[in-house]
Design a protein around this motif. Sequence first.
Motif, PDB file in Angstrom:
ATOM      1  N   LEU A 127       0.862  -1.182   0.000  1.00  0.00           N
ATOM      2  CA  LEU A 127       0.000   0.000   0.000  1.00  0.00           C
ATOM      3  C   LEU A 127       0.900   1.235   0.000  1.00  0.00           C
ATOM      4  CD1 LEU A 127      -2.541  -1.237   2.706  1.00  0.00           C
ATOM      5  CD2 LEU A 127      -2.714  -1.482   0.215  1.00  0.00           C
ATOM      6  N   GLY A 128       1.176   1.745  -1.187  1.00  0.00           N
ATOM      7  CA  GLY A 128       2.092   2.872  -1.332  1.00  0.00           C
ATOM      8  C   GLY A 128       1.408   4.186  -1.003  1.00  0.00           C
ATOM      9  N   VAL A 129       1.510   4.600   0.245  1.00  0.00           N
ATOM     10  CA  VAL A 129       0.887   5.841   0.712  1.00  0.00           C
ATOM     11  C   VAL A 129       1.977   6.855   1.039  1.00  0.00           C
ATOM     12  CG1 VAL A 129      -0.390   6.857   2.641  1.00  0.00           C
ATOM     13  CG2 VAL A 129      -1.193   4.742   1.589  1.00  0.00           C
ATOM     14  N   ARG A 130       1.791   8.070   0.596  1.00  0.00           N
ATOM     15  CA  ARG A 130       2.764   9.125   0.891  1.00  0.00           C
ATOM     16  C   ARG A 130       2.544   9.657   2.297  1.00  0.00           C
ATOM     17  NH1 ARG A 130       1.535  11.631  -5.043  1.00  0.00           N
ATOM     18  NH2 ARG A 130       2.147   9.729  -6.147  1.00  0.00           N
ATOM     19  N   ASN A 131       3.619  10.066   2.927  1.00  0.00           N
ATOM     20  CA  ASN A 131       3.574  10.490   4.319  1.00  0.00           C
ATOM     21  C   ASN A 131       2.602  11.644   4.526  1.00  0.00           C
ATOM     22  OD1 ASN A 131       4.524  12.027   6.825  1.00  0.00           O
ATOM     23  ND2 ASN A 131       5.759  10.172   6.931  1.00  0.00           N
ATOM     24  N   ARG A 132       1.735  11.498   5.512  1.00  0.00           N
ATOM     25  CA  ARG A 132       0.722  12.508   5.835  1.00  0.00           C
ATOM     26  C   ARG A 132       1.157  13.421   6.971  1.00  0.00           C
ATOM     27  NH1 ARG A 132      -1.089   9.783   1.440  1.00  0.00           N
ATOM     28  NH2 ARG A 132      -3.344   9.829   1.175  1.00  0.00           N
ATOM     29  N   GLY A 133       2.295  13.163   7.591  1.00  0.00           N
ATOM     30  CA  GLY A 133       2.784  14.056   8.643  1.00  0.00           C
ATOM     31  C   GLY A 133       2.648  13.537  10.046  1.00  0.00           C
ATOM     32  N   SER A 134       1.909  12.437  10.227  1.00  0.00           N
ATOM     33  CA  SER A 134       1.787  11.844  11.559  1.00  0.00           C
ATOM     34  C   SER A 134       1.467  10.370  11.408  1.00  0.00           C
ATOM     35  CB  SER A 134       0.679  12.527  12.374  1.00  0.00           C
ATOM     36  OG  SER A 134      -0.604  12.168  11.892  1.00  0.00           O
ATOM     37  N   ALA A 135       1.795   9.604  12.443  1.00  0.00           N
ATOM     38  CA  ALA A 135       1.535   8.168  12.403  1.00  0.00           C
ATOM     39  C   ALA A 135       0.045   7.888  12.257  1.00  0.00           C
ATOM     40  CB  ALA A 135       2.090   7.510  13.664  1.00  0.00           C
ATOM     41  N   ALA A 136      -0.776   8.658  12.967  1.00  0.00           N
ATOM     42  CA  ALA A 136      -2.225   8.448  12.907  1.00  0.00           C
ATOM     43  C   ALA A 136      -2.767   8.727  11.511  1.00  0.00           C
ATOM     44  CB  ALA A 136      -2.918   9.339  13.933  1.00  0.00           C
ATOM     45  N   ALA A 137      -2.305   9.811  10.911  1.00  0.00           N
ATOM     46  CA  ALA A 137      -2.766  10.157   9.561  1.00  0.00           C
ATOM     47  C   ALA A 137      -2.301   9.125   8.545  1.00  0.00           C
ATOM     48  CB  ALA A 137      -2.272  11.545   9.181  1.00  0.00           C
ATOM     49  N   ASN A 138      -1.090   8.628   8.733  1.00  0.00           N
ATOM     50  CA  ASN A 138      -0.586   7.596   7.825  1.00  0.00           C
ATOM     51  C   ASN A 138      -1.422   6.324   7.923  1.00  0.00           C
ATOM     52  OD1 ASN A 138       1.452   9.264   6.924  1.00  0.00           O
ATOM     53  ND2 ASN A 138       2.999   8.427   8.304  1.00  0.00           N
ATOM     54  N   GLU A 139      -1.715   5.906   9.138  1.00  0.00           N
ATOM     55  CA  GLU A 139      -2.514   4.693   9.317  1.00  0.00           C
ATOM     56  C   GLU A 139      -3.900   4.854   8.701  1.00  0.00           C
ATOM     57  OE1 GLU A 139      -1.747   1.553  10.397  1.00  0.00           O
ATOM     58  OE2 GLU A 139       0.229   2.462  10.116  1.00  0.00           O
ATOM     59  N   LYS A 140      -4.458   6.040   8.824  1.00  0.00           N
ATOM     60  CA  LYS A 140      -5.774   6.298   8.210  1.00  0.00           C
ATOM     61  C   LYS A 140      -5.684   6.138   6.693  1.00  0.00           C
ATOM     62  CE  LYS A 140      -9.465   9.799   8.117  1.00  0.00           C
ATOM     63  NZ  LYS A 140      -9.548  10.015   6.657  1.00  0.00           N
ATOM     64  N   ALA A 141      -4.604   6.646   6.104  1.00  0.00           N
ATOM     65  CA  ALA A 141      -4.434   6.536   4.662  1.00  0.00           C
ATOM     66  C   ALA A 141      -4.218   5.082   4.247  1.00  0.00           C
ATOM     67  CB  ALA A 141      -3.264   7.402   4.204  1.00  0.00           C
ATOM     68  N   PHE A 142      -3.430   4.343   5.024  1.00  0.00           N
ATOM     69  CA  PHE A 142      -3.243   2.921   4.732  1.00  0.00           C
ATOM     70  C   PHE A 142      -4.582   2.188   4.803  1.00  0.00           C
ATOM     71  CE2 PHE A 142       1.338   3.401   6.218  1.00  0.00           C
ATOM     72  CZ  PHE A 142       1.889   3.174   4.958  1.00  0.00           C
ATOM     73  N   ASP A 143      -5.385   2.517   5.807  1.00  0.00           N
ATOM     74  CA  ASP A 143      -6.710   1.910   5.942  1.00  0.00           C
ATOM     75  C   ASP A 143      -7.557   2.185   4.698  1.00  0.00           C
ATOM     76  OD1 ASP A 143      -6.146   0.898   8.450  1.00  0.00           O
ATOM     77  OD2 ASP A 143      -7.125   2.553   9.533  1.00  0.00           O
ATOM     78  N   GLU A 144      -7.509   3.423   4.229  1.00  0.00           N
ATOM     79  CA  GLU A 144      -8.303   3.810   3.064  1.00  0.00           C
ATOM     80  C   GLU A 144      -7.853   3.043   1.820  1.00  0.00           C
ATOM     81  OE1 GLU A 144      -7.662   7.991   2.941  1.00  0.00           O
ATOM     82  OE2 GLU A 144      -9.138   8.446   4.510  1.00  0.00           O
ATOM     83  N   ALA A 145      -6.535   2.891   1.658  1.00  0.00           N
ATOM     84  CA  ALA A 145      -6.010   2.152   0.509  1.00  0.00           C
ATOM     85  C   ALA A 145      -6.446   0.694   0.566  1.00  0.00           C
ATOM     86  CB  ALA A 145      -4.486   2.246   0.473  1.00  0.00           C
ATOM     87  N   GLU A 146      -6.374   0.095   1.749  1.00  0.00           N
ATOM     88  CA  GLU A 146      -6.774  -1.297   1.903  1.00  0.00           C
ATOM     89  C   GLU A 146      -8.264  -1.467   1.658  1.00  0.00           C
ATOM     90  OE1 GLU A 146      -6.883  -4.661   5.439  1.00  0.00           O
ATOM     91  OE2 GLU A 146      -5.186  -3.245   5.367  1.00  0.00           O
ATOM     92  N   GLN A 147      -9.061  -0.564   2.207  1.00  0.00           N
ATOM     93  CA  GLN A 147     -10.504  -0.661   2.034  1.00  0.00           C
ATOM     94  C   GLN A 147     -10.916  -0.494   0.575  1.00  0.00           C
ATOM     95  OE1 GLN A 147     -12.710  -1.780   4.244  1.00  0.00           O
ATOM     96  NE2 GLN A 147     -10.869  -2.090   5.506  1.00  0.00           N
ATOM     97  N   PHE A 148     -10.184   0.345  -0.152  1.00  0.00           N
ATOM     98  CA  PHE A 148     -10.489   0.485  -1.572  1.00  0.00           C
ATOM     99  C   PHE A 148     -10.314  -0.853  -2.286  1.00  0.00           C
ATOM    100  CE2 PHE A 148      -8.811   0.749  -5.869  1.00  0.00           C
ATOM    101  CZ  PHE A 148      -9.887   1.324  -6.517  1.00  0.00           C
ATOM    102  N   LEU A 149      -9.184  -1.506  -2.048  1.00  0.00           N
ATOM    103  CA  LEU A 149      -8.912  -2.774  -2.724  1.00  0.00           C
ATOM    104  C   LEU A 149      -9.924  -3.853  -2.331  1.00  0.00           C
ATOM    105  CD1 LEU A 149      -5.011  -2.824  -2.437  1.00  0.00           C
ATOM    106  CD2 LEU A 149      -6.350  -2.423  -4.511  1.00  0.00           C
TER     107      LEU A 149
END
Length: 357
Positions: free
Chosen positions: A279-301
């Motif tokens: 899940l290639g997600v670009r850094n959002r600036g915080s661990a929490a924001a990154n995890e949210k983005a990873f979640d979104e990428a996974e949920q899309f798939l």
Amino acid sequence: MAAALAVGVAALATGCGGADGGTGGSAAGARDGGNAGFPVAVTDCDGRETTFSAAPRKIVTSNASSLEMLLRLGAGDRVVGTGFPPGKGTLPPELDAQAQRVPVLGKSVIPKEKLLGSGADLYIDTFASMGNMGGAAAAPTEEEFAAAGIKHVYLASTACAPRKKVPQRDLSAVEGDIRRLGQVTGTSQRALQLVAEMEKKVSGVRKAIADVPASKRPSYFFFDFDAGTKQPVAVCNRQVAHAVLTEAGARNVFADCAGDFKPVSWEDVVDKDPDWIQLGVRNRGSAAANEKAFDEAEQFLKGFAGTAGLRAVKEGKFLRIGSEQTTIAGVGNADTVRRIAETLYPDRLGEAAAAAR
């Protein structure tokens, strides 16, 4: 991208022809500070040389990749501006504060006028032309760089690699960039140390998986979530990420694609049916924001009909590793090799780590 590359390639001033590219002032002989180790000459993809009689004092970097290299080399205090600045928290804590103090000359591509008027004596460019990353303005000509007193060099691993005839299968081009910047900035000893640390990490992985046949290595898809979900973008075999995946013992499902990136279809991805998906997600600036983005990428798939049936999706074989340390050249590429390999080969890498202790 290919057209933009062709525009800038005639004046590339970095060692694209080989892993090192330096023709003077050897890395072993250069010493930090003063003019020891100079002159240094670096060659472009066509063998043309740019010579440095002394280390540059004011440097502009085109993006976070070359900026991070300079920070790690200890030459960050000479950087007077950058384009594509790293987001807060993107770089390791020991580098982040210094990176945030670097003046931003452009949030993306640096405007031509700002670059030429920056007062820099060196511009380190990650790309092959200003337009290569979506900039609307034309790049300065080599005559304009010379008139402004700016020497213009590129990172071989990213600017030259797409036009080479062979894929990037290892990190030698990235390591060559680090050594060359060490030569040019008079920080060769630090450069050699950084490269040695990278080699140690990667060689441990190579040893652990050496007897795994290529055909038995798991297939792998780098999902660039931030590039958009309507049409996926494949990492091709001239991109740094392909070298990272290969060294980690993965088989890039788009390894037959010559170039750096290429738009593909979801049908192409489904046809490859990868064993693992990053899940290639670009850094959002915080661990929490990154995890949210990873979640979104996974949920899309999982929720998209075209990918829900993929083997990796059904089995939950996802790697949550950010884009920057995978697709952008730097010291962190070696850490990503290790992280991927530890996921794909947990028993082998665990045994190797235990044996090393």
